[in-house]
Design a protein around this motif. Structure first.
Motif, short mmCIF file in Angstrom:
data_model
loop_
_atom_site.label_atom_id
_atom_site.label_comp_id
_atom_site.label_asym_id
_atom_site.label_seq_id
_atom_site.Cartn_x
_atom_site.Cartn_y
_atom_site.Cartn_z
N ALA A 17 1.87 10.35 -3.47
CA ALA A 17 1.62 10.71 -2.07
C ALA A 17 2.74 11.59 -1.52
O ALA A 17 3.88 11.54 -2.01
CB ALA A 17 1.49 9.45 -1.21
N MET A 24 1.05 4.07 -2.96
CA MET A 24 0.75 5.47 -2.68
C MET A 24 1.90 6.38 -3.12
O MET A 24 1.67 7.45 -3.68
CB MET A 24 0.44 5.67 -1.19
CG MET A 24 -0.91 5.11 -0.78
SD MET A 24 -1.22 5.22 1.00
CE MET A 24 -1.39 7.00 1.22
N ASP A 51 -7.17 15.13 3.70
CA ASP A 51 -7.45 13.95 2.89
C ASP A 51 -6.34 13.64 1.90
O ASP A 51 -6.47 12.76 1.05
CB ASP A 51 -8.78 14.10 2.16
CG ASP A 51 -8.78 15.23 1.14
OD1 ASP A 51 -7.89 16.11 1.20
OD2 ASP A 51 -9.69 15.24 0.28
N ARG A 52 -5.22 14.35 2.01
CA ARG A 52 -4.09 14.10 1.11
C ARG A 52 -3.39 12.80 1.51
O ARG A 52 -3.12 12.57 2.69
CB ARG A 52 -3.08 15.24 1.16
CG ARG A 52 -1.88 14.97 0.26
CD ARG A 52 -1.15 16.17 -0.14
NE ARG A 52 -0.09 15.81 -1.07
CZ ARG A 52 0.95 16.57 -1.31
NH1 ARG A 52 1.06 17.74 -0.72
NH2 ARG A 52 1.88 16.18 -2.16
N PRO A 53 -3.08 11.94 0.56
CA PRO A 53 -2.34 10.71 0.87
C PRO A 53 -0.94 11.04 1.39
O PRO A 53 -0.21 11.83 0.78
CB PRO A 53 -2.27 9.98 -0.47
CG PRO A 53 -3.42 10.52 -1.26
CD PRO A 53 -3.53 11.96 -0.84
N ALA A 96 0.83 -1.21 0.00
CA ALA A 96 0.00 0.00 0.00
C ALA A 96 0.86 1.25 0.00
O ALA A 96 0.59 2.21 -0.74
CB ALA A 96 -0.94 0.00 1.21
N VAL A 152 -0.37 6.39 5.88
CA VAL A 152 0.15 5.03 5.93
C VAL A 152 1.53 5.04 6.56
O VAL A 152 2.35 5.92 6.26
CB VAL A 152 0.22 4.41 4.51
CG1 VAL A 152 0.96 3.09 4.52
CG2 VAL A 152 -1.16 4.24 3.94
N TYR A 176 -6.40 13.51 9.93
CA TYR A 176 -5.84 13.14 8.62
C TYR A 176 -6.30 11.71 8.31
O TYR A 176 -6.19 10.82 9.15
CB TYR A 176 -4.32 13.25 8.63
CG TYR A 176 -3.87 14.70 8.72
CD1 TYR A 176 -3.61 15.43 7.57
CD2 TYR A 176 -3.75 15.33 9.95
CE1 TYR A 176 -3.22 16.77 7.65
CE2 TYR A 176 -3.38 16.67 10.04
CZ TYR A 176 -3.11 17.38 8.88
OH TYR A 176 -2.75 18.70 8.96
N SER A 177 -6.83 11.51 7.12
CA SER A 177 -7.52 10.25 6.84
C SER A 177 -6.77 9.26 5.95
O SER A 177 -7.12 8.09 5.94
CB SER A 177 -8.88 10.54 6.22
OG SER A 177 -8.72 11.26 5.00
N GLN A 178 -5.78 9.70 5.21
CA GLN A 178 -5.09 8.80 4.28
C GLN A 178 -3.61 8.73 4.62
O GLN A 178 -2.75 9.08 3.80
CB GLN A 178 -5.30 9.27 2.85
CG GLN A 178 -6.74 9.18 2.39
CD GLN A 178 -6.85 9.34 0.90
OE1 GLN A 178 -6.15 8.66 0.14
NE2 GLN A 178 -7.71 10.23 0.47
N LYS A 208 1.82 8.47 12.65
CA LYS A 208 0.55 8.11 12.01
C LYS A 208 -0.60 8.26 12.99
O LYS A 208 -1.64 8.83 12.67
CB LYS A 208 0.60 6.69 11.47
CG LYS A 208 -0.73 6.26 10.86
CD LYS A 208 -0.74 4.81 10.46
CE LYS A 208 -2.15 4.45 9.98
NZ LYS A 208 -2.29 3.04 9.69
#
Length: 114
Positions: free
Chosen positions: A36, A31, A75-77, A27, A104, A100-102, A92
């Motif tokens: 990303a 990204m 919402d930015r990766p 993932a 990793v 922040y939602s995206q 994270k």
């Protein structure tokens, strides 16, 4: 018999952890390839010694304040990395708590370099 059950359980947990880490690595790499924001959360000295091309350096303790200061969309990766994934995991969690939602945890620098 009880020891065999415990060993079997430990082995199964270890294998599931490897599978999860592998999925996480995939993932993160996808990204990164898709553009990303890649952030190195290690110390300034570690970053100066080696870092991924096109990565931004923000120490993990400053991650939320710096992304807010830079006005990074929530919402930015974002892919975070450090030496082994520990500090990236802390960063994270802080970012997720801040909305922040995206985000990793890309793990360690060596995994992302491969």
């Amino acid at each position: 018999m009880k020891i065999f059950s415990v060993i079997t359980l430990l082995l199964a947990l270890s294998l599931s952890h490897l599978s999860l880490a592998s999925d996480q690595d995939k993932a993160a790499k996808q990204m990164v390839a898709a553009g990303a924001l890649v952030i190195d959360v290690r110390t300034t000295q570690e970053y100066a010694e080696a870092h991924l091309a096109n990565s931004v350096h923000i120490p993990y303790r400053q991650i939320v304040a710096q992304l807010q200061h830079l006005e990074v969309r929530k919402d930015r990766p974002v892919v975070l990395y450090c030496l082994s994934g520990g500090r990236a995991g802390i960063a994270k969690e802080a970012l997720m708590a801040a909305g922040y939602s995206q985000v990793v945890n890309g793990g360690g620098i060596e995994e992302l370099q491969e």
